[in-house]
Design an enzyme around this catalytic site. Structure first.
Site, PDB file in Angstrom:
ATOM      1  N   GLN A 149       0.825  -1.202   0.000  1.00  0.00           N
ATOM      2  CA  GLN A 149       0.000   0.000   0.000  1.00  0.00           C
ATOM      3  C   GLN A 149       0.862   1.257   0.000  1.00  0.00           C
ATOM      4  O   GLN A 149       0.349   2.356  -0.109  1.00  0.00           O
ATOM      5  CB  GLN A 149      -0.916   0.026   1.234  1.00  0.00           C
ATOM      6  CG  GLN A 149      -1.968  -1.076   1.235  1.00  0.00           C
ATOM      7  CD  GLN A 149      -2.864  -1.040   2.458  1.00  0.00           C
ATOM      8  OE1 GLN A 149      -3.101  -2.072   3.057  1.00  0.00           O
ATOM      9  NE2 GLN A 149      -3.387   0.113   2.843  1.00  0.00           N
ATOM     10  N   ARG A 204      -8.759  -0.312   7.757  1.00  0.00           N
ATOM     11  CA  ARG A 204      -9.745   0.588   7.144  1.00  0.00           C
ATOM     12  C   ARG A 204     -10.044   1.747   8.083  1.00  0.00           C
ATOM     13  O   ARG A 204     -11.201   2.026   8.418  1.00  0.00           O
ATOM     14  CB  ARG A 204     -11.013  -0.187   6.790  1.00  0.00           C
ATOM     15  CG  ARG A 204     -11.663   0.393   5.549  1.00  0.00           C
ATOM     16  CD  ARG A 204     -12.691  -0.442   4.906  1.00  0.00           C
ATOM     17  NE  ARG A 204     -13.198   0.332   3.770  1.00  0.00           N
ATOM     18  CZ  ARG A 204     -13.886  -0.149   2.775  1.00  0.00           C
ATOM     19  NH1 ARG A 204     -14.200  -1.415   2.730  1.00  0.00           N
ATOM     20  NH2 ARG A 204     -14.307   0.622   1.796  1.00  0.00           N
ATOM     21  N   CYS A 205      -8.993   2.421   8.515  1.00  0.00           N
ATOM     22  CA  CYS A 205      -9.115   3.350   9.620  1.00  0.00           C
ATOM     23  C   CYS A 205      -7.877   4.221   9.674  1.00  0.00           C
ATOM     24  O   CYS A 205      -6.794   3.794   9.312  1.00  0.00           O
ATOM     25  CB  CYS A 205      -9.241   2.501  10.886  1.00  0.00           C
ATOM     26  SG  CYS A 205      -8.704   3.223  12.420  1.00  0.00           S
ATOM     27  N   GLU A 214     -12.813   5.058   4.522  1.00  0.00           N
ATOM     28  CA  GLU A 214     -12.870   4.394   5.817  1.00  0.00           C
ATOM     29  C   GLU A 214     -14.029   4.831   6.698  1.00  0.00           C
ATOM     30  O   GLU A 214     -14.323   4.183   7.700  1.00  0.00           O
ATOM     31  CB  GLU A 214     -11.536   4.632   6.548  1.00  0.00           C
ATOM     32  CG  GLU A 214     -10.375   4.025   5.782  1.00  0.00           C
ATOM     33  CD  GLU A 214      -9.010   4.551   6.178  1.00  0.00           C
ATOM     34  OE1 GLU A 214      -8.940   5.658   6.734  1.00  0.00           O
ATOM     35  OE2 GLU A 214      -8.015   3.859   5.927  1.00  0.00           O
TER      36      GLU A 214
END
Ligand code: FES
Ligand code: FES
Lengths: 159, 784
Positions: B223, B370-371, B740
């Protein structure tokens, strides 16, 4: 051992170890990498292919078991006249994000609409309940399969 | 929705343009990590510890090495000879690459086999004999911090206990004062359980180190390819210009693909030593037991409130379970990520947050699943607390929120923990969500249902996120400032290439970032190719996580496109024989002010940039921008969930889920909605089924998709989406980020709904995942 599998219309005869999984055979020996692997417990459906028209999880079928069968992978969905309706519907309805589950989802969807061109929301959800998606929340996948079904129904009514 | 300003052919901001990435993905032509097949590739398999805590007295790899097809067996000792048995983590700790002294969690990397075939590599694992001596496993952070607990990190200099870190923020004195003034204190103790991002594609690497040229080409599910290049250079001592990280198509990331894992280091070292490419792709079990867990926060929140329902202050004590190594991927100065956003959407003057983390015999991770760095935990805590405060004070949970919201005119608003929220209109958002859900009627129905012995619950969550890290003055990872970049090249025919420092994992950057350029220059989005993921071919950036692509990379894209548009305007002036200041731009043309007929297109200007320039201007039409955001962005949303709970079984069903999101300006509404659908599903997953747990011996329960439950289409609720648009005032295009929000905001809404169904019985908490047996037990205890 010798296996002979017809994949997307062309015959592939090869010598494989008896333990070779169909998914590994397709990906590594035949070199079609659109079929994915997402788990090791037959849970995710990323490896789904059609074997004699029926969806199977290729991580749980031995290449030897597929001997003599006809296999369709995502690479075989497109026909002479262009994309399969399920493919264009996935794009139109944003049915994919990362695209990793997509081949499996589309193949299950294609096999559903081959039998039912007017599937309800629940029927689609049940059909794809062996396939996991981590990105989409399924809403647009369900929609895409229904769109594809409607387009197939329309074109067969029209013809 | 805000109407687009460009015509559909241009496809600028606000158009639901179809995704460019789809064409290859729907035909099976994606290029995922495992699809990469270089000549002479060797395959790696990793031997992992079956025990949670044990001393290694010896490893016998003779039989494995002798197996036909095995090229090498790599152990910790071999890695140690190259100074690579340990590696730094993203939180300043060190982590074992291959265990040399002890194993500290089940699944830890002990040895690796390199073989000509992946089946053979796996076969050989069974031939390696490891002599383990059992040590007592510690499976909770509470046990870990007890006096006399076995020392997990005995190798770490100066470490005399199992404390991983402590961190404190806010004003303790002011908070104590607030509590002294309160009519009551509402307390909630809850565990945000260990979870796992589990993208459908696991992590993997193909390391190709050329022993002659020293060139290391590393294909990796990354990522953050640029940051990884620098870290590889620092860890492995390779010259950075010889390292090329290529992050191909990624099958979902969700934070799992941010850290550097031991397998990457071993594969790269093996390729370097053997001189052939080495491939390693995790199995799902490896993914779940060893890489990138998330959450695992034990939180005690206390809210000081008045009898009128005003919040005066917040106190939080938090204990995190870090596993065996402290490896959260998070900005350096924040030891518990951005958890201090826990004051949420509310206006109150005082807060104090006290955090500590403990080592346990569990896998490390602490990734931002996801945060934006622990914001999910924070948002959950405050939204659960506010709901409970409403019950205690005796006012409606919606009203409780409305009484305490930061008001629209208070922005920019500085919170008690120092964030400066950029913009928002919280009351409007909540009211719209409540209206859409039919809140009044639902409350009436709930009361009637209770009379009949039926249980209906209505859960609300109004979250505020802090994303888009971040300003260089405050945010860095491993010392690297969290800026990002974009490079735009416009070719003579007016077609363009945009190169990004960020990297998609399914979010659709190839489409949305082209739309930003289309908006700013008038070049149709379809004429713009987006390149990302290859560090040799893209400008530097910190990568895609913490919803930072649009806030940082998107801003860089808008700014570089503006530079290009400005140069094109000067060229247009030259072509039109007018002064540059008299040239105006419409969606796709430059024209002389007041005479729209005297116009040139961006394509004309692009051609002229290589053929016919004004005196003194440099040839070409390309530029690069590095963007240092002035602040974070603060997306928010109001979620309302309606559940029916079966009092006999504890089974709960989501009847409705209304989600209003305000992420500022939406670049591609179709993609934004897709992101929200996915995020809500993961929020539902965490609240209802998804968790990684352990038995007392430290065995991971949740090591595959039979035990770690991911919702299928059958369980996943249907969602109803709403929006308001409050642009970020400091972002060039007013966007705030959306990837997110829904995962951050929705768990509290789902759990609040179930608790609300039982609130009249006095139930105030059920820990996630809210499994039917836990619900049943809560009812049983409350009614006993
Ligand atoms: S890889 Fe076959 S079901 Fe997951
Ligand atoms: S689109 Fe990513 S897993 Fe389905």
């Amino acid at each position: 051992m010798e296996v002979n599998i017809t994949i997307n219309g062309s015959e592939h005869a090869s010598d494989v170890e008896p333990r070779t999984l169909l998914v590994d055979h397709i990906r590594r020996t035949v070199g079609l990498t659109g079929t994915h692997v997402g788990c090791d417990t037959t849970s995710c459906g990323a490896c789904t292919v059609l074997m004699d028209g029926k969806p199977v999880k290729a991580c749980t079928v031995l290449a030897a078991q597929a001997d003599g069968s006809e296999v369709t992978t995502v690479e075989g969905l497109k026909g002479a006249d262009g994309l399969h309706p399920i493919q264009s519907a996935f794009t139109d309805d944003h049915g994919l994000q990362c695209g990793f589950c997509t081949p499996g989802m589309m193949l299950v969807g294609a096999s559903l609409i081959a039998e039912n061109t007017d599937p309800s929301d629940d029927e689609v959800r049940w059909a794809i309940s062996g396939n996991l998606c981590r990105c989409t929340g399924y809403i647009n996948i369900v929609k895409a399969i229904q769109t594809a079904a409607a387009r197939v129904a329309e074109s067969s009514n029209g013809s | 929705m805000v109407a687009p300003t460009t015509p559909a052919e241009i496809g600028g901001i606000g158009h639901s343009v179809q995704r460019k990435e789809d064409a290859r993905l729907i035909e099976g032509q994606g290029n995922f990590l495992d699809d990469i097949d270089l000549p002479n590739t060797l395959h790696m398999a990793i031997l992992r510890s079956p025990l949670a805590h044990a001393r290694i007295n010896g490893i016998d790899s003779e039989a494995a090495t002798a197996l036909d097809g095995v090229v090498a067996v790599v152990t910790g000792d071999l890695m140690d000879q190259h100074g690579l048995a340990w590696m730094p983590t993203l939180s300043g700790d060190t982590q074992a690459v291959l265990a040399t002294d002890k194993v500290r969690y089940q699944g830890q990397e002990v040895a690796a086999v390199i073989a000509t075939d992946p089946y053979i590599a796996t076969d050989a694992l069974e031939l390696i004999e490891v002599d383990y001596e059992d040590l007592p496993p510690i499976t909770t952070p509470q046990q870990s911090l007890e006096e006399g607990a076995a020392l997990i990190r005995d190798e770490k200099e100066g470490q005399t206990d199992n404390l991983a870190y402590t961190w404190e923020t806010g004003d303790k004195g002011a908070t104590e004062e607030a509590f002294a003034q309160a009519d009551r204190v509402v307390t909630l103790e809850t565990h945000y359980p260990r979870s796992h991002p589990a993208p459908l594609e696991t992590c993997g690497i193909v390391a190709d180190v050329n022993s002659v040229t020293g060139q290391a080409t590393i294909y990796m599910t990354s990522q953050a390819p640029h940051a990884h290049r620098t870290l590889f250079a620092m860890v492995a001592g390779l010259p950075e210009q010889n390292i090329r990280i290529v992050s191909p198509d990624i099958g979902g990331g969700f934070g799992n693909k941010v850290p550097i894992y031991p397998g990457y280091v071993v594969a790269t070292a093996a390729s370097l030593l053997i001189g052939q490419p080495v491939k390693w792709v995790e199995s799902r079990t490896e993914n779940l037991i060893s890489t990138g867990f998330a959450r695992d926060y034990y939180m005690k929140g206390e809210l000081a409130v008045t009898d009128q329902g005003r919040i005066l202050g917040l106190r939080v004590n938090m204990l995190s379970d870090q596993g065996a190594f402290y490896s959260d991927a998070q900005p350096t100065q924040f030891r518990a990520g951005l958890f201090h956003v826990v004051t949420g959407s509310y206006d109150f003057p005082a807060a104090h947050i006290d955090c500590k983390g403990a080592f346990t015999n569990k896998a490390p991770g602490g990734v931002a699943y996801r945060c934006s760095f622990r914001i999910t935990e924070a948002s959950y805590l405050i939204e659960r607390l506010v709901q409970n405060a409403a019950y205690e004070v005796g006012i409606d949970p919606a009203e409780m929120r409305l009484r305490n919201f930061i008001q629209p005119e208070q922005f920019p608003y500085e919170t008690a923990t120092g964030f400066v929220y950029d913009s928002g209109d919280y009351p409007t958002a909540l009211r719209q969500a409540l209206d859409a859900a039919g809140y009044e009627e639902l409350r009436a129905e709930q009361a009637a249902a209770r009379e009949e012995g039926r249980l209906v619950g209505i859960g609300i969550a109004h979250f505020t996120e802090a994303v888009g890290a971040g300003p260089a003055h405050t945010y860095d990872i491993a010392g690297l400032k969290m800026i990002d970049s974009a490079e735009l090249r416009v070719h003579p025919t007016g077609k363009a290439i945009l190169k990004l420092g960020v990297k998609t994992q399914g979010q659709g950057h190839e489409t949305t970032f082209a739309q930003i350029v289309a908006e700013e220059t008038g070049i149709p989005a379809t004429d713009i190719k987006v390149i990302h993921g290859d560090t040799d071919d893209t400008p530097y950036g910190l990568g895609t996580y913490a919803s930072r692509s649009t806030p940082v990379g998107g801003a860089a894209t808008a700014m570089v496109a503006r530079k290009i548009a400005d140069k094109a305007r000067h060229i247009a002036a030259h072509l039109l024989e007018a002064a540059p200041e008299d040239i105006e731009r419409t969606a796709d043309k430059f024209h002389v002010a007041g005479s729209p007929d005297q116009a040139v297109s961006i394509q004309d200007a692009a051609f002229a940039a290589y053929t016919n320039l004004p005196e003194g201007m440099e040839y070409g039409l390309e530029d690069v921008t590095y963007y240092n955001p002035p602040n974070l962005t603060f997306p928010y949303g109001s979620y309302v969930v309606v559940v029916d709970v079966d009092p006999d079984t504890g089974v709960w069903k989501v009847r409705r889920m209304v989600a209003l999101d305000d992420c500022g300006v939406r670049i591609n509404p179709m993609i934004v909605e897709g992101q929200i659908h996915g995020g809500l599903t993961e929020g539902f997953a965490m609240s209802s089924m998804q968790w990684i747990t352990f038995d007392d011996d430290g065995n991971c329960i949740g090591s595959n998709f039979m035990d770690y439950l991911i919702p299928t289409a059958w369980e996943t609720p249907r969602f109803e989406l709403l929006e308001t648009v409050t642009p970020s005032p400091h972002h060039p295009i007013g966007a705030k980020g959306i990837g997110e929000s829904a995962t951050v905001g929705s768990p509290a809404a789902f759990v609040n709904a179930v608790v609300d169904a039982l609130a009249h019985l006095g139930v105030r908490n059920i820990d996630m995942p809210v499994l039917p047996d836990r619900v049943w037990e809560a009812i049983d205890t409350a009614t006993a």
